[in-house]
Design a protein around this motif. Structure first.
Motif, PDB file in Angstrom:
ATOM      1  N   HIS A  79      26.192  48.253  27.575  1.00 40.73           N
ATOM      2  CA  HIS A  79      26.103  49.099  26.380  1.00 40.73           C
ATOM      3  C   HIS A  79      26.954  50.357  26.498  1.00 40.73           C
ATOM      4  N   HIS A  80      26.922  51.010  27.638  1.00 38.41           N
ATOM      5  CA  HIS A  80      27.715  52.226  27.841  1.00 38.41           C
ATOM      6  C   HIS A  80      28.996  51.859  28.572  1.00 38.41           C
ATOM      7  N   ASN A  81      30.112  52.288  27.986  1.00 38.99           N
ATOM      8  CA  ASN A  81      31.425  51.974  28.540  1.00 38.99           C
ATOM      9  C   ASN A  81      32.087  53.250  29.042  1.00 38.99           C
ATOM     10  N   ALA A  82      33.237  53.075  29.663  1.00 41.07           N
ATOM     11  CA  ALA A  82      34.031  54.212  30.120  1.00 41.07           C
ATOM     12  C   ALA A  82      35.357  54.188  29.386  1.00 41.07           C
ATOM     13  N   LEU A  83      35.926  55.362  29.190  1.00 46.62           N
ATOM     14  CA  LEU A  83      37.206  55.497  28.526  1.00 46.62           C
ATOM     15  C   LEU A  83      38.098  56.334  29.421  1.00 46.62           C
ATOM     16  N   ALA A  84      39.226  55.771  29.808  1.00 45.89           N
ATOM     17  CA  ALA A  84      40.166  56.488  30.672  1.00 45.89           C
ATOM     18  C   ALA A  84      41.428  56.809  29.876  1.00 45.89           C
ATOM     19  N   PRO A  85      41.988  57.980  30.055  1.00 43.12           N
ATOM     20  CA  PRO A  85      43.227  58.290  29.359  1.00 43.12           C
ATOM     21  C   PRO A  85      44.374  57.433  29.879  1.00 43.12           C
ATOM     22  N   GLY A  86      45.235  56.993  28.982  1.00 44.23           N
ATOM     23  CA  GLY A  86      46.409  56.207  29.359  1.00 44.23           C
ATOM     24  C   GLY A  86      46.144  54.714  29.341  1.00 44.23           C
ATOM     25  N   ARG A  87      47.211  53.955  29.291  1.00 44.32           N
ATOM     26  CA  ARG A  87      47.139  52.488  29.337  1.00 44.32           C
ATOM     27  C   ARG A  87      47.293  52.077  30.803  1.00 44.32           C
ATOM     28  N   LEU A  88      46.204  51.608  31.397  1.00 44.79           N
ATOM     29  CA  LEU A  88      46.168  51.349  32.844  1.00 44.79           C
ATOM     30  C   LEU A  88      46.325  49.863  33.152  1.00 44.79           C
ATOM     31  N   GLU A  89      47.347  49.218  32.573  1.00 48.80           N
ATOM     32  CA  GLU A  89      47.553  47.783  32.743  1.00 48.80           C
ATOM     33  C   GLU A  89      47.800  47.386  34.200  1.00 48.80           C
ATOM     34  N   VAL A  90      48.456  48.229  34.948  1.00 47.14           N
ATOM     35  CA  VAL A  90      48.758  47.928  36.351  1.00 47.14           C
ATOM     36  C   VAL A  90      47.577  48.296  37.250  1.00 47.14           C
ATOM     37  N   GLU A  91      46.984  49.446  37.006  1.00 48.19           N
ATOM     38  CA  GLU A  91      45.965  49.993  37.895  1.00 48.19           C
ATOM     39  C   GLU A  91      44.657  49.204  37.881  1.00 48.19           C
ATOM     40  N   ILE A  92      44.190  48.775  36.714  1.00 45.13           N
ATOM     41  CA  ILE A  92      42.875  48.134  36.621  1.00 45.13           C
ATOM     42  C   ILE A  92      42.802  46.835  37.418  1.00 45.13           C
ATOM     43  N   PRO A  93      43.755  45.907  37.294  1.00 47.19           N
ATOM     44  CA  PRO A  93      43.674  44.706  38.129  1.00 47.19           C
ATOM     45  C   PRO A  93      43.720  45.015  39.629  1.00 47.19           C
ATOM     46  N   VAL A  94      44.476  46.015  40.021  1.00 48.64           N
ATOM     47  CA  VAL A  94      44.557  46.399  41.436  1.00 48.64           C
ATOM     48  C   VAL A  94      43.209  46.937  41.904  1.00 48.64           C
ATOM     49  N   ILE A  95      42.581  47.772  41.095  1.00 49.51           N
ATOM     50  CA  ILE A  95      41.265  48.316  41.442  1.00 49.51           C
ATOM     51  C   ILE A  95      40.239  47.193  41.565  1.00 49.51           C
ATOM     52  N   ALA A  96      40.233  46.276  40.594  1.00 48.03           N
ATOM     53  CA  ALA A  96      39.279  45.155  40.631  1.00 48.03           C
ATOM     54  C   ALA A  96      39.482  44.321  41.887  1.00 48.03           C
ATOM     55  N   GLN A  97      40.726  44.030  42.216  1.00 50.56           N
ATOM     56  CA  GLN A  97      40.997  43.240  43.416  1.00 50.56           C
ATOM     57  C   GLN A  97      40.541  43.975  44.673  1.00 50.56           C
ATOM     58  N   ALA A  98      40.806  45.279  44.731  1.00 50.66           N
ATOM     59  CA  ALA A  98      40.393  46.060  45.898  1.00 50.66           C
ATOM     60  C   ALA A  98      38.871  46.088  46.046  1.00 50.66           C
ATOM     61  N   LEU A  99      38.161  46.048  44.926  1.00 45.70           N
ATOM     62  CA  LEU A  99      36.698  46.051  44.950  1.00 45.70           C
ATOM     63  C   LEU A  99      36.111  44.650  45.122  1.00 45.70           C
ATOM     64  N   GLY A 100      36.956  43.636  45.038  1.00 44.35           N
ATOM     65  CA  GLY A 100      36.488  42.259  45.173  1.00 44.35           C
ATOM     66  C   GLY A 100      35.716  41.773  43.959  1.00 44.35           C
ATOM     67  N   ILE A 101      36.082  42.281  42.783  1.00 42.22           N
ATOM     68  CA  ILE A 101      35.405  41.852  41.561  1.00 42.22           C
ATOM     69  C   ILE A 101      36.419  41.246  40.591  1.00 42.22           C
ATOM     70  N   ARG A 102      35.904  40.513  39.632  1.00 42.57           N
ATOM     71  CA  ARG A 102      36.755  39.838  38.659  1.00 42.57           C
ATOM     72  C   ARG A 102      37.219  40.827  37.593  1.00 42.57           C
ATOM     73  N   SER A 103      38.499  40.734  37.204  1.00 39.22           N
ATOM     74  CA  SER A 103      39.075  41.537  36.138  1.00 39.22           C
ATOM     75  C   SER A 103      39.179  40.676  34.894  1.00 39.22           C
ATOM     76  N   VAL A 104      38.600  41.144  33.777  1.00 39.77           N
ATOM     77  CA  VAL A 104      38.639  40.405  32.520  1.00 39.77           C
ATOM     78  C   VAL A 104      39.311  41.271  31.485  1.00 39.77           C
ATOM     79  N   ARG A 105      40.561  40.949  31.143  1.00 35.48           N
ATOM     80  CA  ARG A 105      41.272  41.720  30.124  1.00 35.48           C
ATOM     81  C   ARG A 105      41.008  41.123  28.754  1.00 35.48           C
ATOM     82  N   VAL A 106      40.707  41.968  27.789  1.00 31.79           N
ATOM     83  CA  VAL A 106      40.411  41.560  26.423  1.00 31.79           C
ATOM     84  C   VAL A 106      41.529  42.064  25.503  1.00 31.79           C
TER      85      VAL A 106
END
Length: 109
Positions: A79-106
């Motif tokens: 229900h509660h989401n986060a909003l980050a400034p900027g388009r983080l197309e590169v950073e988000i998949p890298v963060i997800a991989q580093a955390l060992g979680i699945r990245s789902v882009r919509v």
């Protein structure tokens, strides 16, 4: 008014959300761990000033709004989401991989 509390008044924050490019994120549990659901777009306006809390209208990049909303809901965000400034197309998949979680882009056509 909104948070009377059992032992006195509660608190909330209210601030303007900066318009412009942004990334919307939701960290959600799934059957085996976590998934990071995200999309890029822009904050185009704040519509509910009397709400006395941060809010903004978010326009998804490169996607039909109805399809993007349907895909967002189908991805199972919290229900509660986060909003980050900027388009983080590169950073988000890298963060997800580093955390060992699945990245789902919509919303990416």
């Amino acid at each position: 008014d909104h948070y009377p509390g059992v032992h006195g008044l509660g608190t909330s924050v209210a601030f303007a959300i900066r318009r412009g490019p942004a990334t919307l994120l939701s960290l959600a549990p799934d059957g085996t761990g976590w998934r990071l659901i995200w999309t890029t777009g822009e904050v185009v306006e704040s519509r509910y000033r009397r709400m006395r809390g941060p809010n903004g209208m978010f326009r998804v990049d490169d996607a039909d709004p109805a399809v993007a909303l349907s895909d967002w809901i189908a991805a199972g965000p919290t229900h509660h989401n986060a909003l980050a400034p900027g388009r983080l197309e590169v950073e988000i998949p890298v963060i997800a991989q580093a955390l060992g979680i699945r990245s789902v882009r919509v919303g990416q056509n």
